[in-house]
Design a protein around this motif. Sequence first.
Motif, PDB file in Angstrom:
ATOM      1  N   ALA A  46       0.853  -1.193   0.000  1.00 12.60           N
ATOM      2  CA  ALA A  46       0.000   0.000   0.000  1.00 12.60           C
ATOM      3  C   ALA A  46       0.893   1.248   0.000  1.00 12.60           C
ATOM      4  N   ILE A  47       0.580   2.171  -0.904  1.00 12.42           N
ATOM      5  CA  ILE A  47       1.456   3.329  -1.066  1.00 12.42           C
ATOM      6  C   ILE A  47       0.686   4.471  -1.717  1.00 12.42           C
ATOM      7  N   THR A  48       1.111   5.683  -1.452  1.00 15.50           N
ATOM      8  CA  THR A  48       0.479   6.846  -2.078  1.00 15.50           C
ATOM      9  C   THR A  48       1.103   7.099  -3.447  1.00 15.50           C
ATOM     10  N   PRO A  49       0.397   7.792  -4.347  1.00 10.37           N
ATOM     11  CA  PRO A  49       0.963   8.075  -5.671  1.00 10.37           C
ATOM     12  C   PRO A  49       2.290   8.833  -5.585  1.00 10.37           C
ATOM     13  N   ARG A  50       2.386   9.794  -4.725  1.00 12.33           N
ATOM     14  CA  ARG A  50       3.619  10.582  -4.647  1.00 12.33           C
ATOM     15  C   ARG A  50       4.781   9.751  -4.128  1.00 12.33           C
ATOM     16  N   ARG A  51       4.504   8.875  -3.181  1.00  6.93           N
ATOM     17  CA  ARG A  51       5.581   8.055  -2.632  1.00  6.93           C
ATOM     18  C   ARG A  51       6.101   7.061  -3.667  1.00  6.93           C
ATOM     19  N   ILE A  52       5.206   6.447  -4.425  1.00 10.74           N
ATOM     20  CA  ILE A  52       5.657   5.468  -5.407  1.00 10.74           C
ATOM     21  C   ILE A  52       6.389   6.137  -6.569  1.00 10.74           C
ATOM     22  N   ALA A  53       5.924   7.357  -6.939  1.00 11.17           N
ATOM     23  CA  ALA A  53       6.570   8.047  -8.057  1.00 11.17           C
ATOM     24  C   ALA A  53       7.922   8.606  -7.649  1.00 11.17           C
ATOM     25  N   ALA A  54       8.018   9.157  -6.447  1.00 13.50           N
ATOM     26  CA  ALA A  54       9.267   9.779  -6.010  1.00 13.50           C
ATOM     27  C   ALA A  54      10.259   8.736  -5.517  1.00 13.50           C
ATOM     28  N   GLY A  55       9.749   7.562  -5.067  1.00 18.61           N
ATOM     29  CA  GLY A  55      10.644   6.550  -4.547  1.00 18.61           C
ATOM     30  C   GLY A  55      11.272   6.945  -3.226  1.00 18.61           C
ATOM     31  N   ARG A  56      10.645   7.866  -2.549  1.00 12.97           N
ATOM     32  CA  ARG A  56      11.191   8.357  -1.275  1.00 12.97           C
ATOM     33  C   ARG A  56      10.059   8.959  -0.453  1.00 12.97           C
ATOM     34  N   ARG A  57      10.400   9.337   0.753  1.00  7.64           N
ATOM     35  CA  ARG A  57       9.418   9.996   1.608  1.00  7.64           C
ATOM     36  C   ARG A  57       8.999  11.319   0.975  1.00  7.64           C
ATOM     37  N   GLU A  58       7.713  11.606   1.054  1.00  7.34           N
ATOM     38  CA  GLU A  58       7.217  12.850   0.455  1.00  7.34           C
ATOM     39  C   GLU A  58       7.825  14.069   1.129  1.00  7.34           C
ATOM     40  N   GLU A  59       8.167  15.084   0.314  1.00  6.09           N
ATOM     41  CA  GLU A  59       8.730  16.318   0.824  1.00  6.09           C
ATOM     42  C   GLU A  59       7.832  17.484   0.439  1.00  6.09           C
ATOM     43  N   ALA A  60       7.984  18.577   1.171  1.00  8.09           N
ATOM     44  CA  ALA A  60       7.191  19.774   0.882  1.00  8.09           C
ATOM     45  C   ALA A  60       7.794  20.452  -0.343  1.00  8.09           C
ATOM     46  N   GLU A  61       7.273  20.094  -1.518  1.00  7.11           N
ATOM     47  CA  GLU A  61       7.905  20.575  -2.736  1.00  7.11           C
ATOM     48  C   GLU A  61       7.723  22.066  -2.946  1.00  7.11           C
ATOM     49  N   ASP A  62       6.691  22.664  -2.335  1.00  2.55           N
ATOM     50  CA  ASP A  62       6.542  24.104  -2.489  1.00  2.55           C
ATOM     51  C   ASP A  62       7.711  24.840  -1.838  1.00  2.55           C
ATOM     52  N   ARG A  63       8.176  24.356  -0.708  1.00  3.33           N
ATOM     53  CA  ARG A  63       9.336  24.974  -0.057  1.00  3.33           C
ATOM     54  C   ARG A  63      10.600  24.722  -0.868  1.00  3.33           C
ATOM     55  N   VAL A  84       5.080  30.269  -7.319  1.00  5.06           N
ATOM     56  CA  VAL A  84       5.321  28.846  -7.073  1.00  5.06           C
ATOM     57  C   VAL A  84       4.035  28.156  -6.610  1.00  5.06           C
ATOM     58  N   GLY A  85       3.316  28.808  -5.693  1.00 14.42           N
ATOM     59  CA  GLY A  85       2.081  28.223  -5.199  1.00 14.42           C
ATOM     60  C   GLY A  85       1.070  27.998  -6.306  1.00 14.42           C
ATOM     61  N   ASN A  86       0.898  28.982  -7.181  1.00 16.89           N
ATOM     62  CA  ASN A  86      -0.053  28.841  -8.294  1.00 16.89           C
ATOM     63  C   ASN A  86       0.379  27.752  -9.270  1.00 16.89           C
ATOM     64  N   ILE A  87       1.674  27.705  -9.566  1.00 13.84           N
ATOM     65  CA  ILE A  87       2.160  26.711 -10.533  1.00 13.84           C
ATOM     66  C   ILE A  87       1.931  25.291 -10.022  1.00 13.84           C
ATOM     67  N   LEU A  88       2.328  25.041  -8.788  1.00 14.64           N
ATOM     68  CA  LEU A  88       2.199  23.688  -8.241  1.00 14.64           C
ATOM     69  C   LEU A  88       0.735  23.295  -8.082  1.00 14.64           C
ATOM     70  N   THR A 119       9.749  23.658 -13.399  1.00 16.08           N
ATOM     71  CA  THR A 119       9.546  22.492 -14.256  1.00 16.08           C
ATOM     72  C   THR A 119      10.759  21.582 -14.254  1.00 16.08           C
ATOM     73  N   ASP A 120      11.958  22.164 -14.175  1.00 20.72           N
ATOM     74  CA  ASP A 120      13.181  21.363 -14.233  1.00 20.72           C
ATOM     75  C   ASP A 120      13.618  20.813 -12.883  1.00 20.72           C
ATOM     76  N   LEU A 121      12.979  21.233 -11.805  1.00 20.16           N
ATOM     77  CA  LEU A 121      13.375  20.761 -10.482  1.00 20.16           C
ATOM     78  C   LEU A 121      12.960  19.313 -10.278  1.00 20.16           C
ATOM     79  N   ASP A 122      13.735  18.608  -9.461  1.00 17.03           N
ATOM     80  CA  ASP A 122      13.415  17.216  -9.147  1.00 17.03           C
ATOM     81  C   ASP A 122      12.399  17.192  -8.015  1.00 17.03           C
TER      82      ASP A 122
END
Length: 873
Positions: A46-63, A84-88, A119-122
């Motif tokens: 069982a896993i969330t979409p973000r966790r399976i896609a990132a392969g790691r613990r979810e991080e606050a990508e807005d920061r 940044v907030g609007n884009i994400l 867009t280019d950020l990991d």
Amino acid sequence: MSFPRAKPVDDLHEEVAGYDLVVVPDAPLAGALNRRIDRPRLGSFAITPRRIAAGRREEAEDRIAFLELVRRTDLDWKRGAHAVGNILQCWEHQGRPEAILEYDAYVDAATRQAVEYVTDLDTTSRRLTEYRIDDDQDVAVVGVDQLTRLERSILPDDYDAVDVFDDREFDHPPFHVFDSSTAIVDTVVDAVTEENADDVAVVLDQGSEFSALIESALEADGVPFYGGPGFVDHPDHRTFVQLLRAAHGGTDTRVGEIRPLLARLDVSLDVEHDEKRLSEFDDRELDWVVDFCDRIEDRTFAEALDGFENRTDRRLEAFRDELETLGIADTRATERAVDQFVFYLRSYEVPVDRDNEGVLLADAKSAAYVDRPVVFHLGLDEEWTHSAPRRPWVDQDAQYTRNIRQFQLLLQSGATQYYLVQDATGGSTVTPCLYFEELLDEEFERFSDLDSETHTRRVDRPGDDSGFATEPVDAATSDVSTISQSSLGTYVNSPRDHFFGRLVDGPDTDYFTEGNLFHDFAEFYIHHPDFVDQDVIDDVVDYVLEETRPFVRSVDETTRRTKYRVGLETIVAFFEENTPVDGEFLTTTSDWGSNVFAERFDRPVDSPITERWFENDDLGLKGKIDLIHSRSQLVDHKSGRRKSASQVVTNSALDPPGDSPNFQALLYLTHWRSQYPDRQLEFTFFHFLETLDDVVTGTVDLAGDDVGEIDLDDTLTTVSYHPMPFDEYARSKAFFDELVEEGSNKCRKTLSQVAYEDYATVFDGTALPDTTDSDELIDSPFGETLTARMKDCVGDYKYVETGCKQAMRQLTRVRGRAFFEDDLDAFETFVDERLEELNRRRAGEERFPVAGLGGEPNYRYVDNRDLLLEGDR
């Protein structure tokens, strides 16, 4: 009342156990399912979409995106964060990073620049965009409607949707209604121990008062918890940020504004200093704070942090690391830089290391599922309602559905749920979370309208093991035998405010300090008029400025100097024209207190006519008379705006009290009547600053040079006392002669043609109504009798009828601008009743109510508004 039941985790696990991969919308739910795996597995279950896609613990990508934008561009921080907030957010709901560019109203140069870098950020959003689950896996998706468009983009073409709700109904537990938030927190803490902490979760709005209360209560009891305070909530972090803000607060920063900061620095100051300016308050304990503030512009953030660490003897390594991460450690801590830094801390959650053990504190707006056997839900008010983003790229209906389904799941988390709520707080009704309106098919306005249990603090009785235990206290209360005019006014306006006023100290203020100094000068001048010349006034002005400087902004010093000079010179002008008597008729009294100008100029003030304290036990009255001008006249010096005699009398009303109760004139005249019972008396308010506006505009001049000379009558309001009932005064020969000589035209014309006996006869046959309404008097039987009698004596002329109306209007004017024997008699009874009532309440026989005799208090005159809970609480 019930609503759809969420499937228990055990049931969900049984339903999805045979799948290769289970996609869930919420990390806690994924963890709960994974903990129920009873056989070895390869890879994720069982896993969330973000966790399976990132392969790691979810991080606050807005920061992360914001930090990268700050590092690589020179964009303004607020504009960059907004972009940044609007884009994400648009990316989340539309599935593409560049989708934001299709909404022209939200596109500017900062947005275009931010799209290029973000867009280019990991980030996990980028990995979600690029990732897709293999079609050869057997996939189950739990709560697919809870996934956003970007999250659903990773799903294979073929998967099985699993609903989080089943066909059964969930009968929610009752709402437990408490009197206060502290009572709710006490209930939770009483139920939690160090041993059972891992079995308990508390769901609350992290922006509410519950957050700080529950954290401090658990910490005080030594109960471990996690998920609560964040980076900026760390006491030392918060204190340092407060210090940076205070350093740029300017010279008007008051001691009271930085009390939490001072407390953290172990600086203890009396509450009387709260209104004083930090920059002008001379106290050794504040030297370090003042020096820090004075030198802040010359220090970098790192240097400022060094100074704070040295002062507190504590190291803030995480804070220093964050300054380095932002790239501002070596930046000067200017006001703009501090504002940007504070904006960052308010906008983004800085990650902190936590020990994941103990009571779980979950945010009601972030969590959708809590996997603990016992879950306490605190508040459940309108702050639990999500504020859906109002942006064109957000499907409002879909978002609302996600939010309310999340709320339903949260309500059912745990094997046992407790809903702990309040019906009212701060005198206002608590509004339940708006989602209840859709979930519960019944009308309600507050929690007690629903299935609920009310919990109140009760005194234990023999044989009753419920409620809160109390121990009797053997303490006698002393009766109040006298009351001052200020205490009486406060008590009549709001007894509970009066009660708290006796318990809670208040800060010194500029107007109290100014008023005391003006009073001292007036007393000093009365004793030494020949000594006070222009040089002395100049010296006094400088002294008053110095004494009030801690309260007054530097930019206001010039206008204050003018104000003080006008007040002092008006006092001199008044007493030059109105020299008081020598006071030989008075007994010597002990000194009321020191006089700063007597000490400053080394001259005594020992006359019994000034600052005379009285305590009249027979009447229950006490106070201080500023000046006994003569046997018949008392004078009170006022720095406030002038009120008319009719306003003074109106504010002294007893049944019912006026909106602004003030009994000073009535109380002092009642006491003075006891000294001189048969004498006509006067109480004069001397408003020595009433001339200020005219002097400033040049309309008048205190010296009378070139412009109009000041009219001291404009500074005076005199209220008379007549030692007889009003009806006796109204029928007196003296008042009749006054009407004949000074009444309006037709009044004089009418009454000058009749004898006094004709006028007095009217009072013999008809009672004079007790009213200040002239129309009511004119239409009364008395008014009709007076008019008929005058027409009989003078003739049935129009001017006679008009003259009688003018006479009665004069009667009501006198009634509304003076006091009479019956007024003071009624006041004596009123004071006796209030003292008796006050002593009953002090003895605990009844509560001090919020509402006064006139009903709801006038909150303009309430000193302890934040302590007044309305109703019976």
